[in-house]
Scaffold this motif. Structure first.
Motif, PDB file in Angstrom:
ATOM      1  N   VAL A 574       0.821  -1.215   0.000  1.00 19.60           N
ATOM      2  CA  VAL A 574       0.000   0.000   0.000  1.00 19.60           C
ATOM      3  C   VAL A 574       0.857   1.267   0.000  1.00 19.60           C
ATOM      4  CG1 VAL A 574      -1.911   1.186   1.127  1.00 19.60           C
ATOM      5  CG2 VAL A 574      -1.744  -1.283   1.277  1.00 19.60           C
ATOM      6  N   ASN A 575       2.041   1.181   0.587  1.00 28.48           N
ATOM      7  CA  ASN A 575       2.876   2.379   0.689  1.00 28.48           C
ATOM      8  C   ASN A 575       3.425   2.831  -0.655  1.00 28.48           C
ATOM      9  OD1 ASN A 575       2.536   2.537   3.481  1.00 28.48           O
ATOM     10  ND2 ASN A 575       4.019   0.871   3.721  1.00 28.48           N
ATOM     11  N   LEU A 576       3.350   1.951  -1.633  1.00 31.56           N
ATOM     12  CA  LEU A 576       3.805   2.348  -2.965  1.00 31.56           C
ATOM     13  C   LEU A 576       2.687   3.002  -3.771  1.00 31.56           C
ATOM     14  CD1 LEU A 576       6.007  -0.743  -3.942  1.00 31.56           C
ATOM     15  CD2 LEU A 576       6.768   1.502  -3.146  1.00 31.56           C
ATOM     16  N   LEU A 577       1.462   2.983  -3.241  1.00 32.98           N
ATOM     17  CA  LEU A 577       0.338   3.611  -3.958  1.00 32.98           C
ATOM     18  C   LEU A 577       0.199   5.066  -3.550  1.00 32.98           C
ATOM     19  CD1 LEU A 577      -2.543   0.936  -3.768  1.00 32.98           C
ATOM     20  CD2 LEU A 577      -0.836   1.251  -5.583  1.00 32.98           C
ATOM     21  N   THR A 578      -0.245   5.899  -4.496  1.00 32.53           N
ATOM     22  CA  THR A 578      -0.636   7.258  -4.123  1.00 32.53           C
ATOM     23  C   THR A 578      -2.049   7.173  -3.520  1.00 32.53           C
ATOM     24  OG1 THR A 578      -1.737   7.684  -6.220  1.00 32.53           O
ATOM     25  CG2 THR A 578       0.615   8.201  -6.115  1.00 32.53           C
ATOM     26  N   GLN A 579      -2.478   8.274  -2.898  1.00 31.16           N
ATOM     27  CA  GLN A 579      -3.815   8.263  -2.317  1.00 31.16           C
ATOM     28  C   GLN A 579      -4.868   8.026  -3.402  1.00 31.16           C
ATOM     29  OE1 GLN A 579      -4.422   8.278   1.058  1.00 31.16           O
ATOM     30  NE2 GLN A 579      -6.382   7.565   0.253  1.00 31.16           N
ATOM     31  N   LYS A 580      -4.617   8.631  -4.570  1.00 33.24           N
ATOM     32  CA  LYS A 580      -5.554   8.480  -5.690  1.00 33.24           C
ATOM     33  C   LYS A 580      -5.666   7.023  -6.131  1.00 33.24           C
ATOM     34  CE  LYS A 580      -6.070  11.580  -9.514  1.00 33.24           C
ATOM     35  NZ  LYS A 580      -5.374  12.453 -10.493  1.00 33.24           N
ATOM     36  N   GLU A 581      -4.520   6.353  -6.201  1.00 30.20           N
ATOM     37  CA  GLU A 581      -4.512   4.942  -6.604  1.00 30.20           C
ATOM     38  C   GLU A 581      -5.205   4.086  -5.561  1.00 30.20           C
ATOM     39  OE1 GLU A 581      -0.336   5.128  -9.195  1.00 30.20           O
ATOM     40  OE2 GLU A 581      -0.296   4.712  -7.033  1.00 30.20           O
ATOM     41  N   CYS A 582      -4.943   4.422  -4.306  1.00 27.89           N
ATOM     42  CA  CYS A 582      -5.567   3.697  -3.200  1.00 27.89           C
ATOM     43  C   CYS A 582      -7.098   3.840  -3.272  1.00 27.89           C
ATOM     44  CB  CYS A 582      -5.016   4.288  -1.912  1.00 27.89           C
ATOM     45  SG  CYS A 582      -5.266   3.260  -0.507  1.00 27.89           S
ATOM     46  N   VAL A 585      -8.573   1.616  -6.004  1.00 28.86           N
ATOM     47  CA  VAL A 585      -8.723   0.208  -5.600  1.00 28.86           C
ATOM     48  C   VAL A 585      -9.957   0.066  -4.700  1.00 28.86           C
ATOM     49  CG1 VAL A 585      -7.688  -1.692  -4.289  1.00 28.86           C
ATOM     50  CG2 VAL A 585      -6.263  -0.306  -5.819  1.00 28.86           C
ATOM     51  N   ASN A 586     -10.098   0.976  -3.756  1.00 28.58           N
ATOM     52  CA  ASN A 586     -11.232   0.877  -2.825  1.00 28.58           C
ATOM     53  C   ASN A 586     -12.572   1.079  -3.537  1.00 28.58           C
ATOM     54  OD1 ASN A 586      -9.516   0.281  -0.747  1.00 28.58           O
ATOM     55  ND2 ASN A 586      -9.391   2.394   0.014  1.00 28.58           N
ATOM     56  N   ASP A 587     -12.613   2.029  -4.449  1.00 28.45           N
ATOM     57  CA  ASP A 587     -13.853   2.251  -5.219  1.00 28.45           C
ATOM     58  C   ASP A 587     -14.176   1.024  -6.065  1.00 28.45           C
ATOM     59  OD1 ASP A 587     -13.896   4.735  -4.129  1.00 28.45           O
ATOM     60  OD2 ASP A 587     -13.290   5.808  -5.956  1.00 28.45           O
ATOM     61  N   TYR A 588     -13.142   0.464  -6.668  1.00 29.41           N
ATOM     62  CA  TYR A 588     -13.334  -0.721  -7.510  1.00 29.41           C
ATOM     63  C   TYR A 588     -13.875  -1.878  -6.671  1.00 29.41           C
ATOM     64  CZ  TYR A 588     -12.231  -4.620 -10.648  1.00 29.41           C
ATOM     65  OH  TYR A 588     -12.319  -5.745 -11.439  1.00 29.41           O
ATOM     66  N   HIS A 589     -13.277  -2.081  -5.531  1.00 26.27           N
ATOM     67  CA  HIS A 589     -13.725  -3.189  -4.668  1.00 26.27           C
ATOM     68  C   HIS A 589     -15.136  -2.949  -4.121  1.00 26.27           C
ATOM     69  CE1 HIS A 589      -9.497  -5.056  -4.008  1.00 26.27           C
ATOM     70  NE2 HIS A 589     -10.142  -5.572  -5.031  1.00 26.27           N
TER      71      HIS A 589
END
Lengths: 623, 623
Positions: A574-582, A585-589
């Protein structure tokens, strides 16, 4: 794998190469390409002539047999396989290596002066004929069409050309009747001032008439050609398939119709003579439209001055832009497919630790779960079920000799899909059933960042897919990593899982601009030879994007994932993701939970639902 | 701007089109292309034939004159200008608009049956000839070469072809002697099995012989051809330039040399007959290497079977990869250029509020500061000095009719560069002398994000520049914005400011892979018609990148900015930058301070140094 013994076959082939029964003059070389008469990517067993003569059955390769030599050209994916499958009669020509001669150069170096090189004019595409013919002619040789396929003359147990029953698709699936498709096609023809259009690609025939078949494994197509005039429709197709009342009704073969919609059914084998008749009847300025990939035989049937050739046909382009019914069908198919995969991964999670699940068992189980879904027809390609080092073989298909057991110590990559009557799926997930290493997570996360970069990209209307390819690689490139395949391909609607004219690739090819309604895959990866493979693939729909501004009123596009299968969060650093990327993933899930959760509930698949809920827990990023 | 009256000229042209003195048979149409005999982008006044006959002097356009019509094809940049400059004899053909016919289609529609269309075979590139000739032939017409240029026959006050003195460049500038360049070229020729190489592009002749000229404004080239054999070197050049002792010494014309390095100097005009003699003396399998953009005349001089054509010549590719001496020279040139721009912007900051500085005055002042620097030769292109709405005209050049006064209320865009004996520069900065609006800052910041995305990109060795183009657009695309030009072009080393074979563009062109030592520009922009233009351009050097991993041992590349001029922080909305982008700006400004600060100090330019220090204060981003 032991090589096929081809001594006797080659002897026979060399005999027919000189036999006046088959060739006007002896040919000193005979070319056996990979394809069929429709330039299909997937071919029927009766068209596997190159595999028959050589033993090598990879998806790409060209055999050339001369009086003294037999040589096989194939690319890096197949060097090992070809070397294993072919006996000593054959020389392997490793394409892409510096010292490997081209087919033309090799022919020129081995042939006696003034040689004839034969090829089946129905198998070789016109553009390829042109290139090869020119090269041979400039060296004093001749490329000649050999009407009878010489492999067929010696292939005594050649399987019959398949001629399976047809499926008719009604408006609820296709959104457009075949009549309306013909009307639209004729209007494109009028625009370009052509009088005739020749449909040679199997998926284009199927799409145009709202029919499907099963003559070729994985591709719901059937052997046929069509020739569309401004007032005539000719369908070239064999067998008693046209006797099926449902098909007759669907095509209105027995109705009184305006003459311009009356379909004339003709034998598959009569396409050449019919086309020659069309060609002979043309007046100046009358044109016939063909794909520039059509066979040399059909292209030659039309005198050069009357030909209108384009890389993509209007059917190819119309087929790529899915209408509302097709899009809805694709959505339904992907929901069903996700249900099957939730079941599968839930099952794998329980079974893998027992050490009894092999790659083949997992692939079979995936098919079993899919086949339980409504309107399931068949798989859309051979399942890539690969664990550990097998995952690094990009086009891997498990066979008994390579079959590996899934374990809690290795990454597992599953690339699979199905044909449903309402749509075609293609999805790849990479998972670990134990604890992935930091390095595996790091690589997975770069691939995920690339996947998101494409999926969330906003780009102007009219952008070509190849301009998005680097977005998928940027995170990998930053660390010196990359993958050696394109990022995405067009996907058919209950049709071929690979289709033109759009895609996302670094290779400069004549892709058509993306537009709303097109459907492509988004599948970056990373492969470490000998240890593991990672790929994350969704099928995505091109949709309009809302933007703050609108430069030159062009409008913008983005993608909506149709595939709704959880991406294993255990694999994410998770630490390699930006907040936007994070957030992505959460929206997708969240969407997976809502849409697939509802369907799992409806189908009463409670255990898989629990698995889905566990797998879609939001990621939390420590700032 | 009043149109040029061309009635009389067209009458004269139509006469010579029928005159047996100039044409074997009358031609019913005559094509006047833009270029010169070397397919140069910038041309000498004597080659501005299309401007002479029509009045339209934009950089791109093709005139065709028939007995009844005169038509001009040009692109969107020049619709207005062409309409203003041409009289009623001319029809403007707006390229890119749907209803505009191609030149071929138009000719076919207006010509009587069996017409002859003439063109100067020295001006038309071979590939263009081929396309047009084919189209005309298929409609029953003929494209014919007219040896004497028909415009020249009526252009009584045509300026002389320039023939200015040459500059010799020693090893400290070039890093490689012309002899070593010839040796390297011959080894490339041997690799491809060609016996002769024809150098037709002016910058390639200049680079090969380490000579420079000033026959064409902004481009330090001279009119010449060269033909290199395995044992001979022929230089086709006019005038007494070869009498200059420095040139004779440089080319060792009076030394006893191994015969293969002895340069035979021949008249410029004898290239065709000499090449024909070469062509006539060839044996089978002997080949002559030409660019596929070479003129039809020179290409035809070599019989087709002996031609070896490539889009980029080995000289073009070798020239693009700068060696250590060239790179150091480019660095020095960019330091001097930055000094001049610090002086300029410091001066503008003081003068603009007074309301006395026009676009032309600013451009002149920039040239004045540059000319104070060591080894300054001339500008490298016409300075784009534009304020307010003029900034939105991408190829703007201030003229008295459009000249606007700089103010504290408008954005000012300056795109300028110079030729120094050690290197070529090209830099764009966009600044505001008052307070920019939030919207202007927003747009500027998106452009800056794109500039940084390219400049900081890490990518595998062998990547083609067009794969990086979308990085420059991504931030703009996210908000529905874009710019309608490429992102970067190759830059010569004291040579043409635009050079092949690499670049960064969405247009699919045959660019060669980037490699360490290549130099390109990075210049995204945003243009709002009628209000402002923004562009941020650095010249950047391709350098090896250090990465955490190294996939397939391919190695990675990135860019190092050679341009070191502050980017106006007043224009940046810091909150739109990521921390990484913010760090990039601060690191860049730190380097400007160190490198340019030291040089300003050395040159005793204290006020400009103070300005530099003010302008390079670190950005602070509120998290």
């Amino acid at each position: 794998m032991s090589p096929k013994i081809t001594t006797e076959l080659l002897k026979q082939l060399r005999q027919v190469m000189k036999s006046p029964k088959y060739v006007q003059e002896p040919v000193q070389a005979y070319i056996v390409p990979s394809g069929d008469a429709h330039q299909s990517e997937y071919i029927a067993p009766c068209d596997c002539r190159r595999a028959f003569i050589s033993g090598f059955d990879g998806s790409a390769g060209t055999a050339i047999v001369t009086e003294q030599h037999a040589a096989m050209w194939t690319d890096g994916r197949y060097f090992l396989q070809a070397a294993h499958q072919m006996d000593n009669n054959w020389t392997l020509m490793k394409m892409g290596l510096k010292d490997t001669p081209t087919q033309e150069d090799w022919l020129v170096s081995v042939l006696p002066e003034g040689s004839k090189v034969g090829v089946d004019p129905f198998i070789i595409p016109a553009d390829q004929w042109k290139r090869m013919s020119k090269a041979l002619r400039s060296a004093g040789h001749d490329l000649v069409p050999v009407k009878e396929n010489l492999i067929d003359t010696i292939w005594t147990d050649c399987p019959q050309r398949p001629c399976k029953p047809l499926i008719t698709l009604d408006l609820s699936y296709t959104g457009l009747s075949w009549r309306d498709k013909i009307v639209a096609l004729r209007s494109k023809m009028a625009e370009r001032k052509v009088l005739w259009f020749v449909v040679t690609a199997l998926d284009e025939v199927a799409w145009l008439f709202n029919l499907r078949g099963s003559d070729v494994e994985y591709n719901p197509v059937f052997f046929a050609y069509a020739v569309i005039g401004m007032n005539t429709i000719r369908l070239f197709i064999d067998g008693d398939r046209m006797m099926d009342p449902a098909v007759r009704e669907h095509l209105q073969l027995d109705s009184t119709l305006e003459p311009e919609f009356k379909i004339q059914v003709m034998p598959y084998g009569s396409i050449l003579s019919e086309l020659q008749a069309v060609g002979a009847g043309l007046s100046p300025k009358e044109k016939v439209w063909l794909s520039d990939k059509a066979s040399y035989a059909l292209t030659e049937a039309i005198p050069k001055v009357y030909r209108y050739l384009t890389p993509y046909t209007p059917i190819c382009i119309a087929k790529a832009v899915k209408n509302a019914s097709e899009t809805e069908g694709m959505r339904r198919a992907h929901i069903k497919d996700a249900v099957a995969l939730c079941e599968l991964f839930n099952w794998l999670e329980k079974e893998v630790p027992k050490g009894t699940v092999t790659e083949i068992i997992a692939a079979d189980k995936a098919e079993e779960f899919r086949s339980q879904q409504k309107d399931f027809v068949e798989l859309s390609f051979a399942t890539i079920s690969s664990t550990g080092p097998n995952g690094a073989i990009i086009h891997y298909k498990p066979v008994p000799e390579t079959n590996r057991t899934l374990s809690v110590n290795e990454i597992y990559l599953l690339d699979s899909g199905a044909q449903y009557k309402d749509g075609t799926t293609d999805v790849t997930r990479t998972v670990h059933f134990g604890t992935p290493s930091a390095y595996e997570k790091e690589c997975f996360t770069y691939v995920l960042k690339g996947h998101i970069a494409v999926s969330a990209a906003i780009f102007p209307n009219g952008t070509k897919g190849h301009l998005l390819d680097s977005f998928a690689r940027s995170a990998l490139w930053d660390c010196g990593l990359d993958y050696l395949h394109g990022t995405g391909h067009g996907v058919g609607s209950f049709l071929n899982v690979h289709e033109g004219p759009c895609g996302i690739s670094y290779k400069t090819f004549a892709d058509e601009p993306l537009e709303a309604g097109m459907i492509v895959s988004d599948e970056p990866g990373y492969y470490e030879d000998g240890s593991f493979g990672i790929r994350i693939e969704n099928v995505v729909l091109v949709i309009p994007a809302e933007t703050k501004y609108n430069f030159k009123n062009r409008g913008s596009l983005t993608f909506e994932p149709l595939t709704l299968v959880p991406i294993q969060t255990k694999m994410i650093d998770v630490n390699l993701l930006t907040q936007k990327e994070c957030n992505w993933v959460n929206d997708y899930h969240q969407k997976c939970r809502e849409v697939i959760g509802t369907e799992l509930e409806r189908q009463g698949r409670h255990e898989a639902l629990q698995w889905l809920i566990r797998e879609t827990e939001p990621l939390i990023r420590i700032q």
